[in-house]
Design a protein around this motif. Structure first.
Motif, mmCIF file in Angstrom:
data_model
loop_
_atom_site.group_PDB
_atom_site.id
_atom_site.type_symbol
_atom_site.label_atom_id
_atom_site.label_comp_id
_atom_site.label_asym_id
_atom_site.label_seq_id
_atom_site.Cartn_x
_atom_site.Cartn_y
_atom_site.Cartn_z
ATOM 1 N N ALA A 37 0.849 -1.210 0.000
ATOM 2 C CA ALA A 37 0.000 0.000 0.000
ATOM 3 C C ALA A 37 0.878 1.252 0.000
ATOM 4 O O ALA A 37 0.578 2.228 -0.692
ATOM 5 C CB ALA A 37 -0.929 -0.010 1.200
ATOM 6 N N TYR A 40 2.185 1.994 -3.393
ATOM 7 C CA TYR A 40 1.152 2.594 -4.238
ATOM 8 C C TYR A 40 0.840 4.024 -3.833
ATOM 9 O O TYR A 40 0.527 4.860 -4.686
ATOM 10 C CB TYR A 40 -0.098 1.707 -4.298
ATOM 11 N N TYR A 47 0.126 7.163 -11.315
ATOM 12 C CA TYR A 47 -0.322 5.831 -11.733
ATOM 13 C C TYR A 47 -1.022 5.846 -13.092
ATOM 14 O O TYR A 47 -0.681 5.074 -13.989
ATOM 15 C CB TYR A 47 -1.236 5.236 -10.653
ATOM 16 N N ALA A 82 -9.260 -4.086 -4.714
ATOM 17 C CA ALA A 82 -8.018 -3.417 -5.125
ATOM 18 C C ALA A 82 -8.312 -2.468 -6.293
ATOM 19 O O ALA A 82 -7.708 -2.548 -7.361
ATOM 20 C CB ALA A 82 -6.932 -4.430 -5.474
ATOM 21 N N THR A 83 -9.215 -1.570 -6.046
ATOM 22 C CA THR A 83 -9.737 -0.699 -7.118
ATOM 23 C C THR A 83 -8.724 0.323 -7.612
ATOM 24 O O THR A 83 -8.868 0.881 -8.700
ATOM 25 C CB THR A 83 -11.029 0.000 -6.616
ATOM 26 N N GLY A 84 -7.676 0.587 -6.810
ATOM 27 C CA GLY A 84 -6.641 1.537 -7.228
ATOM 28 C C GLY A 84 -7.220 2.922 -7.442
ATOM 29 O O GLY A 84 -7.941 3.463 -6.591
ATOM 30 N N ARG A 87 -10.147 2.606 -11.837
ATOM 31 C CA ARG A 87 -10.227 2.241 -13.255
ATOM 32 C C ARG A 87 -11.529 1.507 -13.599
ATOM 33 O O ARG A 87 -12.232 1.885 -14.535
ATOM 34 C CB ARG A 87 -9.020 1.345 -13.541
ATOM 35 N N LEU A 107 -12.696 -1.118 -3.201
ATOM 36 C CA LEU A 107 -11.954 -1.336 -1.951
ATOM 37 C C LEU A 107 -10.465 -1.374 -2.263
ATOM 38 O O LEU A 107 -10.042 -1.971 -3.259
ATOM 39 C CB LEU A 107 -12.424 -2.658 -1.341
ATOM 40 N N ASP A 108 -9.670 -0.720 -1.455
ATOM 41 C CA ASP A 108 -8.218 -0.722 -1.641
ATOM 42 C C ASP A 108 -7.570 -0.422 -0.291
ATOM 43 O O ASP A 108 -8.209 0.139 0.617
ATOM 44 C CB ASP A 108 -7.807 0.337 -2.664
ATOM 45 N N LEU A 109 -6.279 -0.777 -0.182
ATOM 46 C CA LEU A 109 -5.582 -0.514 1.084
ATOM 47 C C LEU A 109 -4.787 0.794 1.040
ATOM 48 O O LEU A 109 -4.363 1.297 2.077
ATOM 49 C CB LEU A 109 -4.646 -1.703 1.379
ATOM 50 N N MET A 113 -4.097 5.969 -3.471
ATOM 51 C CA MET A 113 -4.821 5.508 -4.658
ATOM 52 C C MET A 113 -6.312 5.834 -4.517
ATOM 53 O O MET A 113 -6.961 6.276 -5.468
ATOM 54 C CB MET A 113 -4.624 3.990 -4.845
ATOM 55 N N ASP A 134 -8.096 -4.073 3.885
ATOM 56 C CA ASP A 134 -7.266 -5.129 3.292
ATOM 57 C C ASP A 134 -8.172 -6.148 2.604
ATOM 58 O O ASP A 134 -9.172 -6.572 3.190
ATOM 59 C CB ASP A 134 -6.462 -5.801 4.422
ATOM 60 N N LEU A 151 -8.688 -6.458 -10.787
ATOM 61 C CA LEU A 151 -7.802 -6.338 -11.946
ATOM 62 C C LEU A 151 -6.367 -6.042 -11.520
ATOM 63 O O LEU A 151 -6.116 -5.117 -10.739
ATOM 64 C CB LEU A 151 -8.278 -5.200 -12.860
ATOM 65 N N GLU A 152 -5.443 -6.814 -12.042
ATOM 66 C CA GLU A 152 -3.996 -6.559 -11.927
ATOM 67 C C GLU A 152 -3.531 -6.411 -10.485
ATOM 68 O O GLU A 152 -2.672 -5.575 -10.196
ATOM 69 C CB GLU A 152 -3.612 -5.311 -12.743
ATOM 70 N N PHE A 156 -0.211 -9.189 -5.800
ATOM 71 C CA PHE A 156 0.419 -8.368 -4.753
ATOM 72 C C PHE A 156 -0.130 -8.691 -3.370
ATOM 73 O O PHE A 156 0.193 -8.019 -2.401
ATOM 74 C CB PHE A 156 0.241 -6.879 -5.067
ATOM 75 N N MET A 157 -0.941 -9.730 -3.302
ATOM 76 C CA MET A 157 -1.535 -10.106 -2.011
ATOM 77 C C MET A 157 -0.781 -11.312 -1.452
ATOM 78 O O MET A 157 -0.393 -12.204 -2.206
ATOM 79 C CB MET A 157 -3.003 -10.485 -2.211
HETATM 80 C C1 LIG Z 1 -1.613 -2.520 -10.013
HETATM 81 S S1 LIG Z 1 -2.759 -1.730 -8.964
HETATM 82 C C2 LIG Z 1 -4.278 -2.161 -9.760
HETATM 83 C C3 LIG Z 1 -5.345 -1.167 -9.478
HETATM 84 C C4 LIG Z 1 -6.605 -1.320 -10.338
HETATM 85 N N1 LIG Z 1 -7.281 -2.579 -10.079
HETATM 86 C C5 LIG Z 1 -6.246 -1.199 -11.787
HETATM 87 O O1 LIG Z 1 -6.414 -2.177 -12.528
HETATM 88 O O2 LIG Z 1 -5.793 -0.126 -12.178
HETATM 89 C C6 LIG Z 1 -2.760 -2.767 -7.518
HETATM 90 C C7 LIG Z 1 -3.669 -2.249 -6.401
HETATM 91 O O3 LIG Z 1 -3.797 -3.267 -5.415
HETATM 92 C C8 LIG Z 1 -3.894 -2.639 -4.155
HETATM 93 N N2 LIG Z 1 -3.603 -3.644 -3.133
HETATM 94 C C9 LIG Z 1 -2.490 -4.392 -3.019
HETATM 95 N N3 LIG Z 1 -2.574 -5.217 -1.966
HETATM 96 C C10 LIG Z 1 -3.790 -4.990 -1.405
HETATM 97 C C11 LIG Z 1 -4.489 -5.554 -0.293
HETATM 98 N N4 LIG Z 1 -3.935 -6.525 0.451
HETATM 99 N N5 LIG Z 1 -5.719 -5.104 -0.009
HETATM 100 C C12 LIG Z 1 -6.294 -4.116 -0.770
HETATM 101 N N6 LIG Z 1 -5.689 -3.551 -1.828
HETATM 102 C C13 LIG Z 1 -4.450 -3.985 -2.146
HETATM 103 C C14 LIG Z 1 -2.856 -1.534 -4.259
HETATM 104 O O4 LIG Z 1 -3.014 -0.534 -3.262
HETATM 105 C C15 LIG Z 1 -3.110 -1.032 -5.666
HETATM 106 O O5 LIG Z 1 -4.052 0.011 -5.689
#
Ligand SMILES: C[S@@+](CC[C@H](N)C(=O)[O-])C[C@H]1O[C@@H](n2cnc3c(N)ncnc32)[C@H](O)[C@@H]1O
Length: 289
Positions: A37, A40, A47, A82-84, A87, A107-109, A113, A134, A151-152, A156-157
């Motif tokens: 997090a 990001y 981004y 993980a909406t970032g 998008r 939802l995102d951490l 973002m 989380d 998505l994408e 990272f989890m």
């Molecule tokens: C590559 S970005 C993708 C964002 C969006 N889904 C997109 O396609 O543009 C990865 C996202 O995953 C989030 N993320 C990573 N680990 C996470 C977790 N354990 N819980 C929630 N969000 C998480 C990051 O904060 C980041 O915004």
């Protein structure tokens, strides 16, 4: 060459490679969700420029097919994990999710973002709700959403398989799952995170999912869609505000609006609602102390 310098040079190069792998390739994933997090947060303002998403592609490949899969569902409720920077919510809203009475929770951490997402989605009002939490434990009851997307991000989890199970848990029977799996050259440097295609396919099929489809999407990602087993819920079963579907991370009670934030009637904890972003993380930290 002096062997001491040789060792120092080799050690420094090794350390630099390790840092590059951990922080750039793996984006902190082996160091825990908070480090991810944080990385990001650092790139949040750049981004979208880095990714250069093309709205037409987003509609064509993701939002359009997802909305077609939801045909027949009145007022669909969608969760983007993980909406970032928003998008997917943005792509769905461009494709008139709100005109169908639908709502989306992102939802995102990463607060950075989420703040970018808020700025981009402000025009859409309460059709989209943003939640800081989380993804490894989704703060919703079983069977809440008509579609769950990610998505994408799974790579990272710390436990992508467990996050997938969580996404299926909160998906309503007959609901649609849309997720990506990292493939390509860099996937080899993400052991335990990016899953080999046959492994990913087996995993999806072992969940209570049917109609599992996995297809190449980008050089680095496969895109997979599937449906949760069971009959789709009756049309018009009613969309509600995703904020009012949130469960307290501490006690599992249903949150309610309280002043400018949210509160748990069960354990009386309060959660901030800062510029429309519900922050469920701070309270979790307090619990551990
Ligand atoms: C590559 S970005 C993708 C964002 C969006 N889904 C997109 O396609 O543009 C990865 C996202 O995953 C989030 N993320 C990573 N680990 C996470 C977790 N354990 N819980 C929630 N969000 C998480 C990051 O904060 C980041 O915004």
């Amino acid at each position: 060459m002096n062997p001491v310098w040789f060792l120092v040079g080799g050690g420094t190069a090794g350390l630099a490679l390790l840092v590059y792998w951990q922080m750039i390739v793996a984006e902190g994933t082996y160091l825990g969700p908070r480090v991810v997090a944080w990385t990001y947060d650092l790139v949040a303002s750049r981004y979208d420029d880095i990714k250069q998403f093309n709205p037409r592609d987003e509609s064509w490949f993701v939002a359009g097919p997802l909305l077609r899969a939801l045909d027949g569902v009145e007022r669909p409720l969608v969760l983007d994990v993980a909406t970032g920077t928003g998008r997917l919510p943005l792509a769905l809203l461009r494709e008139h999710l709100a005109a169908r009475g639908g709502r989306i929770a992102g939802l995102d951490l990463s607060p950075g973002m989420l703040r970018r997402a808020r700025a981009k989605l402000r025009l859409h009002g309460d059709a989209v709700r943003l939640i800081r939490h989380d993804a490894s434990r989704l703060p919703f009851e079983d069977g809440t959403f008509d579609a769950v997307t990610c998505l994408e991000s799974l790579e990272f989890m710390p436990r992508p398989q467990a996050v997938l199970r969580e996404m299926v848990r909160v998906l309503a029977p007959g609901g649609v799952l849309l997720v990506t799996n990292r493939v390509g050259a860099e996937a080899r440097f993400l052991p335990g995170r990016a899953l080999a295609r046959p492994h990913f396919q087996a995993l999806m099929e072992a969940l209570p999912l049917r109609e599992v489809e996995i297809r190449p999407w980008q050089a680095s990602y496969d895109l997979s869609t599937a449906r949760k087993e069971g009959a789709a819920r009756p049309p018009g079963s009613g969309v509600r505000d995703p904020l009012l579907l949130l469960l307290c991370p501490a006690c599992g009670g249903r949150l309610a609006r309280a002043g400018t934030g949210l509160a748990c009637p069960g354990c009386t904890r309060h959660y901030a609602l800062d510029d429309g972003i519900a922050d469920l993380v701070i309270a979790r930290e307090r619990i551990g102390t």
